[in-house]
Design a protein around this motif. Structure first.
Motif, PDB file in Angstrom:
ATOM      1  N   GLU A  50       0.830  -1.211   0.000  1.00 42.60           N
ATOM      2  CA  GLU A  50       0.000   0.000   0.000  1.00 42.60           C
ATOM      3  C   GLU A  50       0.868   1.266   0.000  1.00 42.60           C
ATOM      4  OE1 GLU A  50      -0.686  -2.210   2.827  1.00 42.60           O
ATOM      5  OE2 GLU A  50      -2.064  -3.396   1.611  1.00 42.60           O
ATOM      6  N   LEU A  51       1.883   1.287  -0.866  1.00 43.22           N
ATOM      7  CA  LEU A  51       2.853   2.387  -0.849  1.00 43.22           C
ATOM      8  C   LEU A  51       2.252   3.703  -1.323  1.00 43.22           C
ATOM      9  CD1 LEU A  51       6.100   0.582  -2.082  1.00 43.22           C
ATOM     10  CD2 LEU A  51       5.394   1.122   0.261  1.00 43.22           C
ATOM     11  N   GLU A  52       1.300   3.651  -2.241  1.00 36.91           N
ATOM     12  CA  GLU A  52       0.645   4.893  -2.663  1.00 36.91           C
ATOM     13  C   GLU A  52      -0.084   5.530  -1.486  1.00 36.91           C
ATOM     14  OE1 GLU A  52      -2.265   6.544  -6.223  1.00 36.91           O
ATOM     15  OE2 GLU A  52      -2.606   4.530  -5.425  1.00 36.91           O
ATOM     16  N   GLU A  53      -0.813   4.726  -0.727  1.00 38.42           N
ATOM     17  CA  GLU A  53      -1.497   5.241   0.454  1.00 38.42           C
ATOM     18  C   GLU A  53      -0.499   5.798   1.462  1.00 38.42           C
ATOM     19  OE1 GLU A  53      -5.113   1.932   0.251  1.00 38.42           O
ATOM     20  OE2 GLU A  53      -3.754   1.975   1.973  1.00 38.42           O
ATOM     21  N   LEU A  54       0.603   5.097   1.641  1.00 42.49           N
ATOM     22  CA  LEU A  54       1.621   5.537   2.588  1.00 42.49           C
ATOM     23  C   LEU A  54       2.177   6.904   2.200  1.00 42.49           C
ATOM     24  CD1 LEU A  54       3.547   5.103   4.974  1.00 42.49           C
ATOM     25  CD2 LEU A  54       5.013   3.766   3.452  1.00 42.49           C
ATOM     26  N   VAL A  55       2.522   7.080   0.930  1.00 43.47           N
ATOM     27  CA  VAL A  55       3.100   8.350   0.475  1.00 43.47           C
ATOM     28  C   VAL A  55       2.085   9.482   0.616  1.00 43.47           C
ATOM     29  CG1 VAL A  55       3.980   9.595  -1.538  1.00 43.47           C
ATOM     30  CG2 VAL A  55       4.761   7.264  -1.068  1.00 43.47           C
ATOM     31  N   VAL A  56       0.859   9.236   0.185  1.00 45.61           N
ATOM     32  CA  VAL A  56      -0.177  10.271   0.260  1.00 45.61           C
ATOM     33  C   VAL A  56      -0.463  10.643   1.712  1.00 45.61           C
ATOM     34  CG1 VAL A  56      -2.606  10.784  -0.208  1.00 45.61           C
ATOM     35  CG2 VAL A  56      -1.223   9.636  -1.938  1.00 45.61           C
ATOM     36  N   ASP A 173       2.055  -2.491   9.168  1.00 45.78           N
ATOM     37  CA  ASP A 173       3.375  -2.025   8.772  1.00 45.78           C
ATOM     38  C   ASP A 173       4.342  -2.257   9.931  1.00 45.78           C
ATOM     39  OD1 ASP A 173       4.348  -0.032   6.333  1.00 45.78           O
ATOM     40  OD2 ASP A 173       5.634   0.081   8.097  1.00 45.78           O
ATOM     41  N   ILE A 174       5.628  -2.376   9.600  1.00 46.37           N
ATOM     42  CA  ILE A 174       6.623  -2.523  10.650  1.00 46.37           C
ATOM     43  C   ILE A 174       6.733  -1.240  11.476  1.00 46.37           C
ATOM     44  CG2 ILE A 174       7.997  -4.263   9.466  1.00 46.37           C
ATOM     45  CD1 ILE A 174       9.925  -1.931   8.727  1.00 46.37           C
ATOM     46  N   GLY A 175       6.367  -0.096  10.893  1.00 48.03           N
ATOM     47  CA  GLY A 175       6.346   1.171  11.614  1.00 48.03           C
ATOM     48  C   GLY A 175       4.920   1.551  11.954  1.00 48.03           C
ATOM     49  N   ARG A 176       4.643   1.799  13.215  1.00 50.78           N
ATOM     50  CA  ARG A 176       3.252   2.063  13.583  1.00 50.78           C
ATOM     51  C   ARG A 176       2.751   3.369  12.991  1.00 50.78           C
ATOM     52  NH1 ARG A 176       3.977   2.519  20.079  1.00 50.78           N
ATOM     53  NH2 ARG A 176       5.729   3.952  20.158  1.00 50.78           N
ATOM     54  N   HIS A 177       3.647   4.378  12.881  1.00 51.51           N
ATOM     55  CA  HIS A 177       3.215   5.628  12.252  1.00 51.51           C
ATOM     56  C   HIS A 177       2.924   5.396  10.769  1.00 51.51           C
ATOM     57  CE1 HIS A 177       7.638   5.423  12.678  1.00 51.51           C
ATOM     58  NE2 HIS A 177       7.662   5.788  11.417  1.00 51.51           N
ATOM     59  N   ASN A 178       3.636   4.449  10.132  1.00 55.86           N
ATOM     60  CA  ASN A 178       3.360   4.124   8.732  1.00 55.86           C
ATOM     61  C   ASN A 178       1.970   3.517   8.556  1.00 55.86           C
ATOM     62  OD1 ASN A 178       5.956   4.929   8.106  1.00 55.86           O
ATOM     63  ND2 ASN A 178       6.782   2.858   8.030  1.00 55.86           N
ATOM     64  N   ALA A 179       1.582   2.645   9.485  1.00 57.34           N
ATOM     65  CA  ALA A 179       0.260   2.030   9.402  1.00 57.34           C
ATOM     66  C   ALA A 179      -0.832   3.086   9.440  1.00 57.34           C
ATOM     67  CB  ALA A 179       0.071   1.026  10.543  1.00 57.34           C
ATOM     68  N   LEU A 180      -0.637   4.108  10.273  1.00 67.21           N
ATOM     69  CA  LEU A 180      -1.619   5.189  10.356  1.00 67.21           C
ATOM     70  C   LEU A 180      -1.585   6.070   9.115  1.00 67.21           C
ATOM     71  CD1 LEU A 180      -1.026   6.041  14.105  1.00 67.21           C
ATOM     72  CD2 LEU A 180      -3.137   5.122  13.135  1.00 67.21           C
ATOM     73  N   ASP A 181      -0.397   6.311   8.569  1.00 65.33           N
ATOM     74  CA  ASP A 181      -0.310   7.088   7.330  1.00 65.33           C
ATOM     75  C   ASP A 181      -1.009   6.370   6.176  1.00 65.33           C
ATOM     76  OD1 ASP A 181       0.977   9.373   8.228  1.00 65.33           O
ATOM     77  OD2 ASP A 181       2.986   8.558   7.879  1.00 65.33           O
ATOM     78  N   LEU A 211      -1.153  12.355  17.563  1.00 65.59           N
ATOM     79  CA  LEU A 211      -1.149  13.432  16.575  1.00 65.59           C
ATOM     80  C   LEU A 211      -1.562  12.919  15.195  1.00 65.59           C
ATOM     81  CD1 LEU A 211       2.049  15.358  17.676  1.00 65.59           C
ATOM     82  CD2 LEU A 211      -0.270  16.292  17.591  1.00 65.59           C
ATOM     83  N   LYS A 212      -1.137  11.709  14.854  1.00 69.59           N
ATOM     84  CA  LYS A 212      -1.567  11.126  13.581  1.00 69.59           C
ATOM     85  C   LYS A 212      -3.085  10.996  13.544  1.00 69.59           C
ATOM     86  CE  LYS A 212       2.418   9.986  11.507  1.00 69.59           C
ATOM     87  NZ  LYS A 212       2.825  10.461  10.164  1.00 69.59           N
ATOM     88  N   ALA A 213      -3.671  10.535  14.644  1.00 72.37           N
ATOM     89  CA  ALA A 213      -5.128  10.396  14.719  1.00 72.37           C
ATOM     90  C   ALA A 213      -5.810  11.749  14.565  1.00 72.37           C
ATOM     91  CB  ALA A 213      -5.527   9.744  16.036  1.00 72.37           C
TER      92      ALA A 213
END
Length: 273
Positions: A50-56, A173-181, A211-213
């Motif tokens: 889901e790299l497009e979602e991650l970047v956006v 994702d291995i990074g929790r902030h990535n999963a939220l992004d 903050l991500k939320a």
């Protein structure tokens, strides 16, 4: 085209009595460098899905875009690990950012720009949307049961965007902030209404997670783990209901308890001796 998100590794497992040689599934960790308008903006370590979602979601979280339409073009070269982004406003990078960034997979360490744009992008949540205690447990269980990637490897964080009826979309994702992004990116790409949504999350609620939320715009975040004191302070200030330790039959409500139905909150009374 996408990379495999798991790989196999020969290991030796001890079962309490003897050692056994076997093959184990391991979570893949991959680097993705984001180029914005021809300039290197950030390199993140992530699960290559889901790299497009991650970047956006990442660009929105950092204040580079407000909507998916702010991106003129987006191309991801999976083999080389580069994402090429052209913004509608080509002056955004030069005006607002001045250094390359590296984002590790562990809880924000290595993030040179922490809090830099949070004031601009974090939203104060005003929704009056509420859920029941039973729904808190149901959504957490659905998020956990639906993560085949975690069940396979045990090496990723899980985040789910939920309605009161169930999980809408789940990302790992291995990074929790990535999963939220990834959730944020999904919402922007598909124009998902947020005011009646909830985030269920597998890890602790750190200030960065909170903050991500807030940037996504949800009013309730659920976790099986604990929040930090800074996360609680931010949740209180930004109008977010933070619920932690959702395990067994119970949980803790740390902020904005009015969104949990049936909870009559009364301050703890202390007595002077």
């Amino acid at each position: 085209m996408s990379k495999e998100i798991t790989t196999s590794q020969n290991i030796v497992r001890y079962n309490g009595q003897s050692f056994i040689e076997e093959e184990d599934d391991i979570a893949v960790e991959s680097a993705l460098t984001i180029m914005v308008n021809g300039e290197e903006f950030a390199t993140m370590v992530c699960t290559p899905s889901e790299l497009e979602e991650l970047v956006v979601g990442f660009l929105a979280s950092e204040g580079m875009i407000r909507a998916f339409q702010d991106i003129k073009a987006l191309h991801i070269d999976v083999e080389t690990g580069f994402a090429y982004v052209d913004l509608v406003n080509p002056n955004k990078v030069e005006k607002d950012f001045h250094s390359k960034r590296f984002i590790g997979s562990c809880c924000g360490k290595g993030r040179q720009f922490y809090f830099q744009n949070d004031v601009k992008t974090a939203k104060t949540i005003m929704t009056r949307f509420t859920i029941t205690p039973e729904q808190c447990h149901k959504l957490m269980k659905q998020m956990q049961d639906g993560s085949s990637h975690f069940q396979q490897t045990g090496g990723v964080h899980n985040a789910a965007l939920c309605s009161s009826d169930g999980v809408v979309i789940s990302r790992s994702d291995i990074g929790r902030h990535n999963a939220l992004d990834k959730l944020f990116g999904y919402c922007l790409i598909h124009r998902v209404p947020i005011k009646d949504k909830i985030i269920a999350f597998s890890g602790r609620i750190s200030s960065e997670v909170l903050l991500k939320a807030a940037k996504i715009g949800v009013g309730i975040i659920l976790s099986k783990s604990a929040p930090t004191n800074l996360a609680i302070n931010l949740a209180d200030e930004l109008g977010i209901t933070a619920v932690g330790f959702i395990r067994g039959k119970g949980f803790n409500v740390y902020t904005h308890q009015d969104r949990i139905q049936g909870l009559e909150y009364k301050p703890v009374q202390t007595s002077c001796i």
